[in-house]
Each structure stands twice: as structure tokens, then as C-alpha cells.
Design a protein around this motif. Sequence first.
Motif, short mmCIF file in Angstrom:
data_model
loop_
_atom_site.label_atom_id
_atom_site.label_comp_id
_atom_site.label_asym_id
_atom_site.label_seq_id
_atom_site.Cartn_x
_atom_site.Cartn_y
_atom_site.Cartn_z
N ARG A 114 0.82 -1.15 -0.07
CA ARG A 114 0.03 -0.01 0.06
C ARG A 114 0.91 1.41 0.05
NH1 ARG A 114 -3.97 1.39 4.88
NH2 ARG A 114 -2.16 0.62 6.06
N GLN A 115 1.78 1.35 0.69
CA GLN A 115 2.80 2.42 0.84
C GLN A 115 3.95 2.33 0.01
OE1 GLN A 115 3.61 2.57 5.03
NE2 GLN A 115 1.64 3.57 5.54
N SER A 116 4.77 1.15 -0.09
CA SER A 116 5.85 1.11 -1.07
C SER A 116 5.27 1.29 -2.54
CB SER A 116 6.52 -0.05 -0.85
OG SER A 116 5.69 -1.11 -1.22
N LYS A 117 4.11 0.81 -2.92
CA LYS A 117 3.63 0.67 -4.16
C LYS A 117 4.60 -0.21 -5.11
CE LYS A 117 1.47 5.01 -4.40
NZ LYS A 117 1.27 4.93 -3.11
N VAL A 118 5.13 -1.26 -4.14
CA VAL A 118 6.03 -2.38 -4.99
C VAL A 118 5.38 -3.86 -4.19
CG1 VAL A 118 8.33 -3.51 -4.78
CG2 VAL A 118 7.94 -0.95 -5.11
N CYS A 119 5.23 -4.95 -5.16
CA CYS A 119 4.83 -5.98 -4.69
C CYS A 119 5.87 -6.68 -3.94
CB CYS A 119 4.52 -6.79 -6.00
SG CYS A 119 3.75 -8.52 -5.60
N PRO A 120 5.31 -7.32 -2.59
CA PRO A 120 6.19 -7.87 -1.90
C PRO A 120 6.57 -9.43 -2.30
CG PRO A 120 4.18 -7.89 -0.63
CD PRO A 120 4.02 -7.24 -1.96
N LYS A 121 5.57 -9.76 -3.24
CA LYS A 121 5.79 -11.33 -3.90
C LYS A 121 6.81 -11.45 -5.15
CE LYS A 121 3.63 -15.43 -5.63
NZ LYS A 121 2.19 -15.92 -5.90
N CYS A 122 6.63 -10.31 -5.91
CA CYS A 122 7.26 -10.51 -7.34
C CYS A 122 8.46 -9.16 -7.32
CB CYS A 122 6.63 -10.40 -8.63
SG CYS A 122 5.57 -9.02 -8.83
N GLY A 123 8.29 -7.96 -6.75
CA GLY A 123 9.17 -6.83 -6.80
C GLY A 123 8.49 -6.06 -7.74
N TYR A 124 7.60 -6.24 -8.45
CA TYR A 124 7.31 -5.11 -9.50
C TYR A 124 6.57 -4.06 -8.91
CZ TYR A 124 9.24 -7.91 -13.16
OH TYR A 124 10.01 -8.70 -14.09
N SER B 65 -10.27 -1.43 0.73
CA SER B 65 -10.04 -1.16 -0.46
C SER B 65 -8.75 -2.25 -0.65
CB SER B 65 -8.89 -0.02 -0.42
OG SER B 65 -9.57 1.27 -0.10
N ARG B 66 -8.63 -2.79 -2.12
CA ARG B 66 -7.78 -3.86 -2.38
C ARG B 66 -6.69 -3.32 -3.22
NH1 ARG B 66 -13.07 -5.82 -2.54
NH2 ARG B 66 -13.03 -7.86 -1.45
N TYR B 67 -5.39 -3.80 -3.00
CA TYR B 67 -4.42 -3.39 -3.83
C TYR B 67 -3.98 -4.66 -4.55
CZ TYR B 67 -4.07 0.89 -1.09
OH TYR B 67 -4.45 1.87 -0.66
N ILE B 68 -3.73 -4.57 -5.79
CA ILE B 68 -3.65 -5.94 -6.75
C ILE B 68 -2.26 -5.65 -7.44
CG2 ILE B 68 -4.41 -7.45 -8.38
CD1 ILE B 68 -7.36 -6.54 -7.43
N CYS B 69 -1.60 -6.57 -7.60
CA CYS B 69 -0.32 -6.58 -8.42
C CYS B 69 -0.46 -7.10 -9.94
CB CYS B 69 0.85 -7.43 -7.76
SG CYS B 69 2.27 -7.30 -8.98
N LEU B 70 -0.50 -6.26 -10.66
CA LEU B 70 -0.99 -6.60 -12.04
C LEU B 70 0.02 -7.40 -12.75
CD1 LEU B 70 -2.51 -3.15 -13.02
CD2 LEU B 70 -3.73 -5.02 -12.37
N THR B 71 1.14 -7.84 -12.27
CA THR B 71 2.17 -8.76 -12.91
C THR B 71 1.85 -10.24 -12.35
OG1 THR B 71 3.73 -6.99 -12.78
CG2 THR B 71 4.50 -9.14 -13.20
N CYS B 72 1.69 -10.38 -11.22
CA CYS B 72 1.49 -11.77 -10.69
C CYS B 72 0.49 -12.18 -9.74
CB CYS B 72 2.83 -11.91 -9.61
SG CYS B 72 2.39 -11.02 -7.99
N GLY B 73 -0.44 -11.03 -9.51
CA GLY B 73 -1.78 -11.34 -9.20
C GLY B 73 -1.98 -11.30 -7.42
N TYR B 74 -0.95 -11.06 -6.73
CA TYR B 74 -0.90 -10.83 -5.35
C TYR B 74 -1.67 -9.77 -5.00
CZ TYR B 74 0.90 -10.28 -0.64
OH TYR B 74 0.76 -10.23 0.63
N SER B 75 -2.48 -10.07 -3.90
CA SER B 75 -3.25 -8.71 -3.40
C SER B 75 -3.33 -8.78 -1.88
CB SER B 75 -4.73 -9.01 -3.93
OG SER B 75 -5.27 -9.92 -3.13
N GLU B 76 -3.62 -7.51 -1.56
CA GLU B 76 -3.70 -7.21 0.15
C GLU B 76 -4.89 -6.52 0.15
OE1 GLU B 76 1.17 -7.00 1.07
OE2 GLU B 76 -0.27 -5.22 1.39
N GLU B 77 -5.61 -6.47 1.39
CA GLU B 77 -6.84 -5.81 1.64
C GLU B 77 -6.71 -4.81 2.94
OE1 GLU B 77 -9.97 -8.47 1.86
OE2 GLU B 77 -10.21 -8.86 0.10
N TYR B 78 -7.07 -3.66 2.94
CA TYR B 78 -6.91 -2.79 4.00
C TYR B 78 -8.32 -1.80 4.19
CZ TYR B 78 -2.13 -3.32 3.42
OH TYR B 78 -0.70 -3.84 3.15
N PHE B 79 -8.78 -1.89 5.56
CA PHE B 79 -9.50 -0.81 6.11
C PHE B 79 -8.96 0.43 6.25
CE2 PHE B 79 -11.78 -4.63 7.48
CZ PHE B 79 -12.98 -4.66 7.00
#
Length: 74
Positions: free
Chosen positions: A2-12, A43-57
Motif C-alpha cells: 500500500r505504501q511502497s507501491k511495490v509487490c512484496p511477492k514479485c518486486g514489480y 480497499s484492495r491493492y493488486i499486483c498486475l504482474t503476478c496477481g498478489y493482493s492485499e486488503e485494507y480498511f
Amino acid sequence: MRQSKVCPKCGYNAITRIVGKPRLDDSHGDYLYTGWAQIACISRYICLTCGYSEEYFEGGNLDRIRGKYGWNYK
């Protein structure tokens, strides 16, 4: 993510945000009831490269959740 705007799984950094909206039907998934006529949207944050997602209130939603459910983590 959410803050880094980088996927923790794939790094994109191909991250998109989808803001939850209340539905008019009785289904769940985008929100949590916090009291009479009050909701907290997810709110959902989704990586458009690998599909990893996180949800936040977000925002004032956390205050509403604390007010209804308190700090009862066990």
C-alpha cells in the motif's frame, strides 16, 4: 504494498487500487457493518504482474471498527 507501491511477492511496481463500495444487495465482501447504517469499506491493492493482493480498511473506517468491535484480539 500500500505504501511502497511495490509487490512484496514479485518486486514489480504495477500496483492498482480498487476501492470497495457498499452493495445494495445483502452480499458481503467489500465492507463490514459497524453499526446502524454505518459501514467500513475495504480497499484492495493488486499486483498486475503476478496477481498478489492485499486488503485494507482505511481512513476513518478504523475508528468505526474499533468503536464496534474494540480491541478483542485473542
